[in-house]
Design a protein around this motif. Structure first.
Motif, short mmCIF file in Angstrom:
data_model
loop_
_atom_site.label_atom_id
_atom_site.label_comp_id
_atom_site.label_asym_id
_atom_site.label_seq_id
_atom_site.Cartn_x
_atom_site.Cartn_y
_atom_site.Cartn_z
N ARG A 324 39.52 43.81 29.21
CA ARG A 324 40.09 42.40 30.09
C ARG A 324 40.34 42.46 31.07
O ARG A 324 39.95 41.19 31.77
CB ARG A 324 41.65 42.06 28.72
CG ARG A 324 42.64 41.12 29.46
CD ARG A 324 43.99 41.24 28.97
NE ARG A 324 43.87 40.84 27.90
CZ ARG A 324 44.17 39.45 27.36
NH1 ARG A 324 44.16 38.38 28.24
NH2 ARG A 324 44.98 39.57 25.73
N ASP A 325 41.28 43.75 31.58
CA ASP A 325 40.62 43.48 33.37
C ASP A 325 39.07 42.99 33.67
O ASP A 325 39.61 42.92 35.28
CB ASP A 325 41.01 44.85 34.09
CG ASP A 325 40.28 45.58 32.95
OD1 ASP A 325 39.14 45.45 32.37
OD2 ASP A 325 41.03 46.73 33.94
N LYS A 326 38.54 43.23 33.30
CA LYS A 326 36.64 43.00 33.89
C LYS A 326 36.96 41.84 33.51
O LYS A 326 35.95 41.17 34.77
CB LYS A 326 36.06 43.73 33.41
CG LYS A 326 35.95 45.19 33.85
CD LYS A 326 34.91 46.29 32.72
CE LYS A 326 35.38 47.50 33.09
NZ LYS A 326 33.97 48.51 32.85
N ILE A 327 37.04 40.57 32.78
CA ILE A 327 36.74 39.62 32.81
C ILE A 327 36.94 38.22 34.39
O ILE A 327 38.08 38.64 34.89
CB ILE A 327 37.80 38.63 31.74
CG1 ILE A 327 37.22 39.21 30.27
CG2 ILE A 327 37.29 37.22 31.49
CD1 ILE A 327 38.31 38.59 29.18
N GLY A 328 36.44 38.43 35.25
CA GLY A 328 36.20 37.35 35.97
C GLY A 328 35.77 38.38 36.99
O GLY A 328 35.79 37.18 38.48
N LYS A 329 35.41 39.81 37.14
CA LYS A 329 35.14 40.93 37.69
C LYS A 329 34.67 41.21 38.00
O LYS A 329 33.11 41.26 38.39
CB LYS A 329 36.47 41.36 38.30
CG LYS A 329 37.92 40.65 38.03
CD LYS A 329 39.28 41.85 38.03
CE LYS A 329 40.12 41.14 38.66
NZ LYS A 329 41.69 42.15 38.22
N ALA A 330 33.93 41.40 36.55
CA ALA A 330 32.37 42.72 36.05
C ALA A 330 32.18 42.34 35.32
O ALA A 330 33.11 42.27 34.27
CB ALA A 330 32.96 44.01 37.29
N SER A 331 30.58 42.59 34.70
CA SER A 331 30.42 42.86 33.50
C SER A 331 31.09 43.85 32.89
O SER A 331 31.39 45.28 33.80
CB SER A 331 29.28 43.36 33.52
OG SER A 331 28.55 41.35 34.02
N SER A 332 31.16 44.44 31.72
CA SER A 332 31.29 45.61 31.26
C SER A 332 29.98 45.94 30.02
O SER A 332 30.42 47.01 29.55
CB SER A 332 32.79 44.94 29.69
OG SER A 332 31.89 44.52 29.02
N VAL A 333 29.02 44.88 29.94
CA VAL A 333 28.02 46.02 29.60
C VAL A 333 27.64 45.83 30.62
O VAL A 333 27.29 45.51 31.97
CB VAL A 333 27.01 44.69 29.16
CG1 VAL A 333 25.72 45.13 28.80
CG2 VAL A 333 27.94 44.49 27.89
N ASP A 334 26.85 47.62 31.02
CA ASP A 334 26.37 48.08 32.20
C ASP A 334 24.59 47.46 31.43
O ASP A 334 23.79 48.34 31.45
CB ASP A 334 26.51 49.66 32.09
CG ASP A 334 26.03 50.18 33.36
OD1 ASP A 334 25.01 50.36 34.03
OD2 ASP A 334 26.38 51.32 33.25
#
Length: 340
Positions: A324-334
Motif C-alpha cells: 500500500r505504501d508504494k501506491i503513488g510512489k513506486a512500482s511494487s513489480v520489479d
C-alpha cells in the motif's frame, strides 16, 4: 481523513478463473482508502469491469460488490460451456476438481468434439451461453461518462489487431466479443468486422490507462501464471502451458515496453515530463493457478468459484499489507529484475 489512493485496474481474462479477480476487487472495494479511477478488462476481465463500473455508478462500493456477486452467481448458473459440473461437491479442492474434470470421460469427449467441430456447425441451434449474462448489464451505467473509465479489448479476426472499446461503444456484443474463444463461440460481428477474444492481443491492454487524466498506478490482476517450475510432459499440460503463454504474451510485451521507457527516462534520454511514468503493481496467486488448468476455466463449478474468490480476497489483502505504501510512489513489480 487521508486522501484516497487512486489506482487503475488491469483485469486479465481466463474464463471461470476470473472469480479470483472478483475476490480481489471485492476486497479493494472494502477499503475506503483505495479509489478505482480506470479499468481495462479482457474476456472475464471485461465482465468483471462492466459489473464493477455499473455497480459503482448506481450505488457506490456496496452496489459494485452486489453487482459482482450477481455476475458470478450467474456464471455459476451457466454450469459449463460444454458439460455438467457434478464433481464440485465430491472434490472440494480446486486443483482436484480441475484434474478430475480434465481426466473425465465426458470432458474429454466434449473437448475432442470441440477441436474437430466448428461452432458454426450448429447452424440455427447455436447459442452463446454468456449472452444471457452480458445482455443483462445496465449499459446506461456501464457507459456512463463518470469514473471509473472503462476499456474493453477484443481481437479483430481479419487484421489480428486489438481494438479497444470505451464509453458508449460498449454493449452486449462488445462484451461477448472480448470473451469469444473461437473454438467454442462464433465470432461476434461489430461494425462489419468479426472479433475474437481480446486475450490474444491484449490481456489486458495497459496502454488505454496511460491517459494523462488517469493515475500512474496500474494494478494488474493476473490469473494466468507467468512462470511454471517445470517443463510440461503430459499432452494436456503442454496444451495448458501453450494457452498460458499465448494469453500472457501481449501483457509481457507491454511490460517490456514500459520498462524500456522507464530506463530511458532514468538515463535522461527522454526529457522529464515528455512521457508518463507508469507504476506497475500485480495481484496474483500463481501457486493456486498452477494447480488449475483449462478445464477449470471452462467449467465454473460453485466450489471452484468460491475457492477462487477466497484466494482473490487473500491475495488483495496481502498486496495491501505489503505494498500500500508504494501506491503513488513506486512500482511494487520489479521490472528491471523481470527484464534485466
Amino acid at each position: 481523513m487521508a486522501k484516497a489512493l487512486r489506482i487503475n485496474l488491469a483485469l486479465q481474462g481466463g474464463g471461470a478463473h476470473g472469480a479470483f479477480t472478483w475476490g480481489v476487487v471485492d476486497r479493494l472495494l472494502q477499503d475506503d482508502g483505495i479509489e478505482i479511477a480506470g479499468i481495462s478488462g479482457t474476456s472475464a476481465g471485461a465482465l468483471n469491469g462492466a459489473a464493477l463500473k455499473a455497480g459503482l455508478v448506481t450505488n457506490g462500493r456496496d452496489g459494485a460488490r452486489e453487482n459482482l456477486d450477481w455476475l458470478w452467481t450467474q456464471v455459476g448458473g451457466v454450469g459449463d460451456m460444454r458439460l455438467a459440473h457434478w464433481m464440485a461437491a465430491l472434490l472440494p479442492s480446486p486443483g482436484l476438481v480441475s484434474q478430475a474434470i480434465e481426466y473425465s470421460l465426458p470432458y474429454n469427449m466434449v473437448d475432442a468434439w470441440s477441436r474437430m467441430v466448428s461452432p458454426y456447425a450448429f447452424g440455427p441451434f447455436y447459442q452463446n451461453p454468456l449472452e444471457r449474462i452480458a445482455g443483462k448489464f445496465r449499459y446506461d451505467d456501464v457507459c456512463a461518462d463518470s469514473d471509473p473509465a472503462l476499456f474493453v479489448s477484443a481481437t479483430n479476426v481479419r487484421t489480428g489487431k486489438i481494438r479497444v472499446f470505451s464509453g458508449t461503444e460498449i454493449n452486449t456484443d462488445v462484451i461477448l466479443a472480448s470473451a469469444c474463444l473461437p473454438t467454442i463461440f462464433q465470432a461476434v460481428t461489430i461494425d462489419g468486422e468479426d472479433y475474437w477474444d481480446g486475450g490474444y492481443t491484449g490481456n489486458p491492454a495497459l496502454f488505454p490507462l496511460f491517459s494523462a487524466k488517469l493515475p500512474s498506478d496500474i494494478v494488474i490482476v493476473n490469473i494466468n501464471p507467468l512462470e511454471r517450475g517445470e517443463t510440461p510432459r503430459d499432452a494436456r499440460d503442454i496444451l495448458n502451458r501453450i494457452n498460458e503463454i499465448s494469453f500472457n504474451s501481449s501483457l509481457l510485451r507491454e511490460l517490456r515496453a514500459i520498462h524500456f521507457v522507464q530506463r530511458l527516462i532514468a538515463e535522461g534520454q527522454i526529457p522529464e515530463g515528455a512521457m508518463k511514468t507508469v507504476r506497475i503493481h500485480m495481484i496474483a496467486d500463481d501457486d493456486l493457478m498452477t494447480r488449475l488448468s483449462v478445464a477449470s476455466k471452462l467449467v465454473p463449478t460453485p466450489a471452484t468459484l468460491k475457492a477462487l474468490f477466497d484466494a482473490g480476497q487473500a491475495a488483495a489483502e496481502q498486496f495491501l499489507n505489503q505494498h500500500r505504501d508504494k501506491i503513488g510512489k513506486a512500482s511494487s513489480v520489479d521490472l528491471p529484475e523481470m527484464y534485466g
